[in-house]
Design an enzyme around this catalytic site. Sequence first.
Site, short mmCIF file in Angstrom:
data_model
loop_
_atom_site.label_atom_id
_atom_site.label_comp_id
_atom_site.label_asym_id
_atom_site.label_seq_id
_atom_site.Cartn_x
_atom_site.Cartn_y
_atom_site.Cartn_z
N ALA A 61 0.76 -1.26 0.01
CA ALA A 61 0.10 0.07 0.05
C ALA A 61 0.78 1.24 -0.15
O ALA A 61 1.83 1.26 0.46
CB ALA A 61 -0.89 -0.08 1.25
N GLY A 100 0.72 -5.02 0.58
CA GLY A 100 -0.31 -5.36 -0.41
C GLY A 100 0.14 -6.00 -1.56
O GLY A 100 -0.59 -6.78 -2.37
N GLU A 103 -0.09 -9.52 -0.95
CA GLU A 103 -1.46 -9.84 -1.18
C GLU A 103 -2.06 -9.91 -2.30
O GLU A 103 -2.73 -10.87 -2.92
CB GLU A 103 -2.31 -8.71 -0.25
CG GLU A 103 -2.17 -8.99 1.22
CD GLU A 103 -3.07 -7.99 2.10
OE1 GLU A 103 -2.47 -6.71 1.76
OE2 GLU A 103 -3.65 -8.13 2.97
N GLU A 123 2.85 -5.33 7.56
CA GLU A 123 2.02 -4.44 8.11
C GLU A 123 1.74 -4.35 9.54
O GLU A 123 1.67 -2.99 10.10
CB GLU A 123 0.35 -4.86 7.76
CG GLU A 123 0.17 -4.72 6.20
CD GLU A 123 0.64 -5.74 5.38
OE1 GLU A 123 1.21 -6.60 5.60
OE2 GLU A 123 0.14 -5.98 4.29
N1 COA Z 1 4.65 3.39 0.41
C1 COA Z 1 5.01 4.64 -0.07
N2 COA Z 1 6.41 4.78 -0.10
C2 COA Z 1 7.48 3.86 0.15
C3 COA Z 1 6.84 2.63 0.75
C4 COA Z 1 5.35 2.57 0.36
N3 COA Z 1 4.69 1.19 0.92
N4 COA Z 1 7.66 1.85 0.79
C5 COA Z 1 8.84 2.38 0.54
N5 COA Z 1 8.65 3.70 0.34
C6 COA Z 1 9.57 5.00 -0.31
C7 COA Z 1 10.18 5.25 1.19
O1 COA Z 1 9.59 6.17 2.00
C8 COA Z 1 11.59 5.90 0.50
O2 COA Z 1 11.16 7.16 -0.01
P1 COA Z 1 12.05 8.16 0.00
O3 COA Z 1 13.42 8.01 -0.71
O4 COA Z 1 11.41 9.41 -0.36
O5 COA Z 1 12.72 8.59 1.42
C9 COA Z 1 11.65 5.03 -0.78
O6 COA Z 1 10.46 4.15 -0.91
C10 COA Z 1 12.79 4.02 -0.44
O7 COA Z 1 12.62 3.35 0.56
P2 COA Z 1 13.65 2.90 1.58
O8 COA Z 1 13.25 2.21 2.87
O9 COA Z 1 14.62 4.03 1.76
O10 COA Z 1 14.51 1.73 0.83
P3 COA Z 1 14.97 0.41 1.20
O11 COA Z 1 15.64 -0.04 -0.26
O12 COA Z 1 15.90 0.49 2.28
O13 COA Z 1 13.42 -0.40 1.68
C11 COA Z 1 11.52 -1.52 1.40
C12 COA Z 1 12.70 -0.56 0.70
C13 COA Z 1 10.45 -1.43 0.40
C14 COA Z 1 11.79 -2.64 2.09
C15 COA Z 1 11.23 -0.21 2.43
O14 COA Z 1 10.96 1.03 2.18
C16 COA Z 1 9.96 -0.96 3.28
O15 COA Z 1 10.04 -1.89 4.14
N6 COA Z 1 8.93 -0.39 2.88
C17 COA Z 1 7.46 -0.75 3.69
C18 COA Z 1 7.19 -1.92 3.00
C19 COA Z 1 5.53 -2.11 3.72
O16 COA Z 1 5.52 -2.25 4.89
N7 COA Z 1 4.62 -2.20 3.13
C20 COA Z 1 3.20 -2.39 3.65
C21 COA Z 1 2.50 -1.19 3.67
S1 COA Z 1 1.04 -1.45 4.67
#
Ligand code: COA
Length: 719
Positions: A61, A100, A103, A123
Amino acid sequence: MALYTRVSGSVSVITLQNPPVNALSAAVRQSILNTMERALSEPEVTSVVICGQNGKFCGGADIKEFGSNVRGPDLVPLIHRIESAAKPVVAAIEGIALGGGLELALGCHYRIAHSKAKLGLPEVTLGLLPGAGGSQRLPRLIGIPAALELITTGRHVTATEALQLGIVDEVTERNAVDAAVKFALSIAGKSLDSRRISTYPCPCPPDVDAVFETAMQRVRQRARGAIAPVACVQALRAAATLPYTQGMEKERELINVLLTSGQARALQYCFFAQRVVGRWSTPSGARWDTSKPRPIHRAAVVGLGTMGRGITVALAQAGFSVVAVETNEKQLTEAKQAVSGMLERGAKRRGVPLSLNKIIYSHKIQPVTDVDLVIEAVFEDMALKKTIFQQLSAICKPGTFLCTNTSGLDIDELAAQTQNPELVVGMHFFAPAHVMKLLEVVYGRKSSPQAVATAMEIGKKMDKVSVAVGNCSGFVGNRMLKSYLEQAFFLLEEGATPELVDEALEEFGFAMGVFRMSDLSGLDVGWKVRKASGLVAIEALTGPSARVREGRRYSPLGDLLCEQQRFGQKTGRGWYQYEKPGGRVAVPDPWLHRFLEEYRGQHGLVARRIDHQEVLDRCLYALINEGFRILEDGIAAGPEDIDVIYVLGYGWPRHHGGPMFYAGMVGLNKVLERLEHYHQVHPDVPNLQPCCLLRKLVASGSPPIQKWREVIKKPHSQL
Ligand code: COA
Ligand code: NAD
């Protein structure tokens, strides 16, 4: 957006496009729905592949849309549409399939993952549960115990583990989209009856009730007061006991509660705060992120006690060659063994080869001459540290960065001992240094942006979250801790016990109350610092002057315990008693209770009943007040820096967002009113006097935390 292409004539490829992680924003969801309908309606299309742009399937999401008014198609019916499609849909998972994203993949009929992909339902770490069918489909696919573990921890799994668990059908070393297209061609026209996960019965172990009971106990223990892990267990219980449709209703009911909870807001705030702390400018305008860090190949650690050992391990694990210096031969021998043991255990846990040969040990300082960066971690003694900085400055090759792990001594004073003070910065790690995620990078008056940028970068490589902070006694974390500890001592003087104070703080969500924590880290550490700063003199520990220092209230309780050699766990006695020196289980100590009574008697203090609310008000608001002072002084660039430091370094419960976020949640008016009240009752405690910035924020209408910086910059006349 989602790009629609056709390959090999009959396979439609839908590519999610929303950099940086192809999150499922409203526009992306709408676009998937449109392209999916198109694929299903075009007669020549026999199967569909869903993948993500730039080698990333989907990060879930779009967290940026949480709490906003952006609307789009709901993910639940969208995934249902995919699952119920008459044509096979294959997910080609590269990079990440999280939340998501996974999912969505679980709604597809097949999943093919690249070997480097990471999958998970994280989540819970954002205060939510997998609310697009994940809590109902994953247990149907992999069984209750495995789904419970993944969903309640939010852990990411590798593609190989996902294959073993049955989450994916195939793992490929090659291009996952090509593999998925090939596979899609091979299954065109085949029955999909057995491929729709929502139709599967949920495989349950025979002792399913006991499994859920244990899981509930575990999550309650692990995150005291956090509601999301509990809701995750409840959603999985619904999967185990109810038909799919009713399970989905339960999932919706639970996620609706979580979505509107303050905890989800706090955890989402933490997510973003953690990502931006490394980028912000200092109040003076310098930007560390625009200064290029210098590449570091070899580093040195000086002093191999508790901290030096952990730092050596973290550096070696990050791939640096390390020169490890310890002058005490016995300590050196012990350190070698301890470091090797930590590295061995770490390599085993992470499944990587062991690299002991990256470290050279020495009992002399000379081998540090050709390293690129030194981290000093000797005793907290200014005179000793000064001598070492003079030595380092004289023998290290030009340009070597000189860093100190001091917990709070003046960086400028140390820098003044060197020929190049611009190369000196603080790198304040937290114990155990190879485990704790936080690194305070402390810039002095003369530290160069490159020195700071390099320390920040090294921290990142060591898998830490680095936060740049200004130089003052105790920096951010320990400076705030002082106000918090002080209130805890005063509460003992006024009638509380360590047990009562700890219970209140642990109920709030701290992993450990203040007194248990003090016993763990050792009472003698602060005592030595207080002695060195002249705050502790034996003659001033009793009598009328014992409770006053520099015109303000002071509690000598900690000093008195140290005089009795009660240093905490290490001596088996502190604020609690332990079975033996080094014991871990804190037991209330009748001696301590008698000692407190006698102490109150000697000073004419009458014990009164203190409740949990007062403990929280006094300890937390004093801490928060100091946080506002730190912002006012420009020691932290923004409230997020303070919050990240407290959540990652001091056990502040993440679901309360950090002290500054919490102040905003409680209401700045209320924090101000309580501080005013307590300061009136305790006028001799300056830390309870509300700080000007707090008053300024309240006068500005208590703006949301994201707007505090604007108020900090505004002069009073503009309010
Ligand atoms: N929605 C919106 N933005 C997201 C995102 C999401 N689900 N996941 C990551 N981003 C953004 C971060 O805010 C960051 O933005 P920025 O560059 O403006 O700061 C960018 O993506 C890169 O993320 P970052 O965490 O710095 O990179 P990473 O390579 O270390 O990790 C992920 C990537 C995807 C593993 C990590 O960002 C993450 O765990 N994201 C959340 C995933 C999640 O919980 N999804 C379920 C949502 S309910
Ligand atoms: P420690 O007492 O465990 O270790 C200090 C080590 O330095 C000892 O092994 C000692 O022999 C060695 N040493 C002394 N003089 C030396 C010299 N000239 N050359 C090489 N080695 C020398 O101390 P610690 O707890 O590891 O703390 C080290 C530093 O880290 C202190 O500044 C402390 O304030 C800071 N710190 C400690 C913690 C903590 O929780 N222990 C946390 C953060 C920061």
